[in-house]
Write a protein that holds these residues in place. Structure first.
Motif, PDB file in Angstrom:
ATOM      1  N   ASN A 170      64.771  27.153  34.641  1.00  0.00           N
ATOM      2  CA  ASN A 170      65.860  27.265  35.610  1.00  0.00           C
ATOM      3  C   ASN A 170      66.268  28.709  35.828  1.00  0.00           C
ATOM      4  O   ASN A 170      66.623  29.097  36.943  1.00  0.00           O
ATOM      5  CB  ASN A 170      67.053  26.431  35.156  1.00  0.00           C
ATOM      6  CG  ASN A 170      66.796  24.951  35.270  1.00  0.00           C
ATOM      7  OD1 ASN A 170      65.955  24.525  36.055  1.00  0.00           O
ATOM      8  ND2 ASN A 170      67.477  24.176  34.466  1.00  0.00           N
ATOM      9  N   MET A 171      66.232  29.527  34.771  1.00  0.00           N
ATOM     10  CA  MET A 171      66.534  30.952  34.906  1.00  0.00           C
ATOM     11  C   MET A 171      65.505  31.613  35.820  1.00  0.00           C
ATOM     12  O   MET A 171      65.845  32.443  36.659  1.00  0.00           O
ATOM     13  CB  MET A 171      66.521  31.622  33.537  1.00  0.00           C
ATOM     14  CG  MET A 171      66.743  33.108  33.568  1.00  0.00           C
ATOM     15  SD  MET A 171      66.614  33.898  31.957  1.00  0.00           S
ATOM     16  CE  MET A 171      64.910  33.598  31.541  1.00  0.00           C
ATOM     17  N   LEU A 172      64.250  31.222  35.688  1.00  0.00           N
ATOM     18  CA  LEU A 172      63.185  31.794  36.499  1.00  0.00           C
ATOM     19  C   LEU A 172      63.328  31.394  37.958  1.00  0.00           C
ATOM     20  O   LEU A 172      63.051  32.197  38.853  1.00  0.00           O
ATOM     21  CB  LEU A 172      61.834  31.346  35.951  1.00  0.00           C
ATOM     22  CG  LEU A 172      60.608  32.007  36.510  1.00  0.00           C
ATOM     23  CD1 LEU A 172      60.612  33.480  36.122  1.00  0.00           C
ATOM     24  CD2 LEU A 172      59.368  31.339  35.995  1.00  0.00           C
ATOM     25  N   ARG A 173      63.771  30.169  38.204  1.00  0.00           N
ATOM     26  CA  ARG A 173      63.931  29.704  39.578  1.00  0.00           C
ATOM     27  C   ARG A 173      65.008  30.465  40.335  1.00  0.00           C
ATOM     28  O   ARG A 173      64.893  30.673  41.540  1.00  0.00           O
ATOM     29  CB  ARG A 173      64.270  28.212  39.589  1.00  0.00           C
ATOM     30  CG  ARG A 173      63.081  27.358  39.288  1.00  0.00           C
ATOM     31  CD  ARG A 173      63.372  25.892  39.300  1.00  0.00           C
ATOM     32  NE  ARG A 173      64.417  25.511  40.246  1.00  0.00           N
ATOM     33  CZ  ARG A 173      64.961  24.322  40.296  1.00  0.00           C
ATOM     34  NH1 ARG A 173      64.576  23.405  39.449  1.00  0.00           N
ATOM     35  NH2 ARG A 173      65.887  24.048  41.157  1.00  0.00           N
ATOM     36  N   SER A 174      66.077  30.860  39.643  1.00  0.00           N
ATOM     37  CA  SER A 174      67.181  31.513  40.341  1.00  0.00           C
ATOM     38  C   SER A 174      67.117  33.038  40.292  1.00  0.00           C
ATOM     39  O   SER A 174      67.979  33.693  40.867  1.00  0.00           O
ATOM     40  CB  SER A 174      68.508  31.045  39.753  1.00  0.00           C
ATOM     41  OG  SER A 174      68.627  31.470  38.414  1.00  0.00           O
ATOM     42  N   ALA A 175      66.140  33.590  39.631  1.00  0.00           N
ATOM     43  CA  ALA A 175      66.059  35.049  39.494  1.00  0.00           C
ATOM     44  C   ALA A 175      65.812  35.708  40.852  1.00  0.00           C
ATOM     45  O   ALA A 175      64.921  35.323  41.586  1.00  0.00           O
ATOM     46  CB  ALA A 175      64.952  35.432  38.532  1.00  0.00           C
ATOM     47  N   GLY A 176      66.613  36.673  41.163  1.00  0.00           N
ATOM     48  CA  GLY A 176      66.455  37.408  42.404  1.00  0.00           C
ATOM     49  C   GLY A 176      67.182  36.779  43.578  1.00  0.00           C
ATOM     50  O   GLY A 176      67.512  37.475  44.527  1.00  0.00           O
ATOM     51  N   LEU A 177      67.399  35.479  43.563  1.00  0.00           N
ATOM     52  CA  LEU A 177      68.099  34.829  44.664  1.00  0.00           C
ATOM     53  C   LEU A 177      69.591  34.752  44.405  1.00  0.00           C
ATOM     54  O   LEU A 177      70.396  35.036  45.283  1.00  0.00           O
ATOM     55  CB  LEU A 177      67.548  33.409  44.874  1.00  0.00           C
ATOM     56  CG  LEU A 177      66.075  33.314  45.233  1.00  0.00           C
ATOM     57  CD1 LEU A 177      65.642  31.852  45.269  1.00  0.00           C
ATOM     58  CD2 LEU A 177      65.813  33.977  46.557  1.00  0.00           C
TER      59      LEU A 177
END
Length: 67
Positions: A6-13
């Motif tokens: 989940n951390m990877l999915r929201s990174a940068g966005l």
């Protein structure tokens, strides 16, 4: 494993993680800072996956030996 994913999915966005912020404040190119941050996050996800897999494998084989 799921919190890392989940951390990877929201990174940068949603948020810019710590390594990228530090590099940008230090004067690095924002694109290279974000590429470096994505690489670090994928490394963390890979290590988390291998740790989960190894733990499950060792636990499963240990449980089978006790039967």
């Amino acid at each position: 494993m799921m919190p890392k994913y989940n951390m990877l999915r929201s990174a940068g966005l949603v948020h810019i993680p710590g390594v990228a912020v530090g590099m940008i404040v230090a004067g690095a190119d924002p694109i290279s800072a974000m590429v470096f941050q994505v690489v670090v996050m994928f490394i963390l996800l890979t290590v988390s996956f291998f740790t989960s897999f190894l733990t499950a494998l060792l636990t499963y084989s240990s449980a089978l030996r006790q039967l």
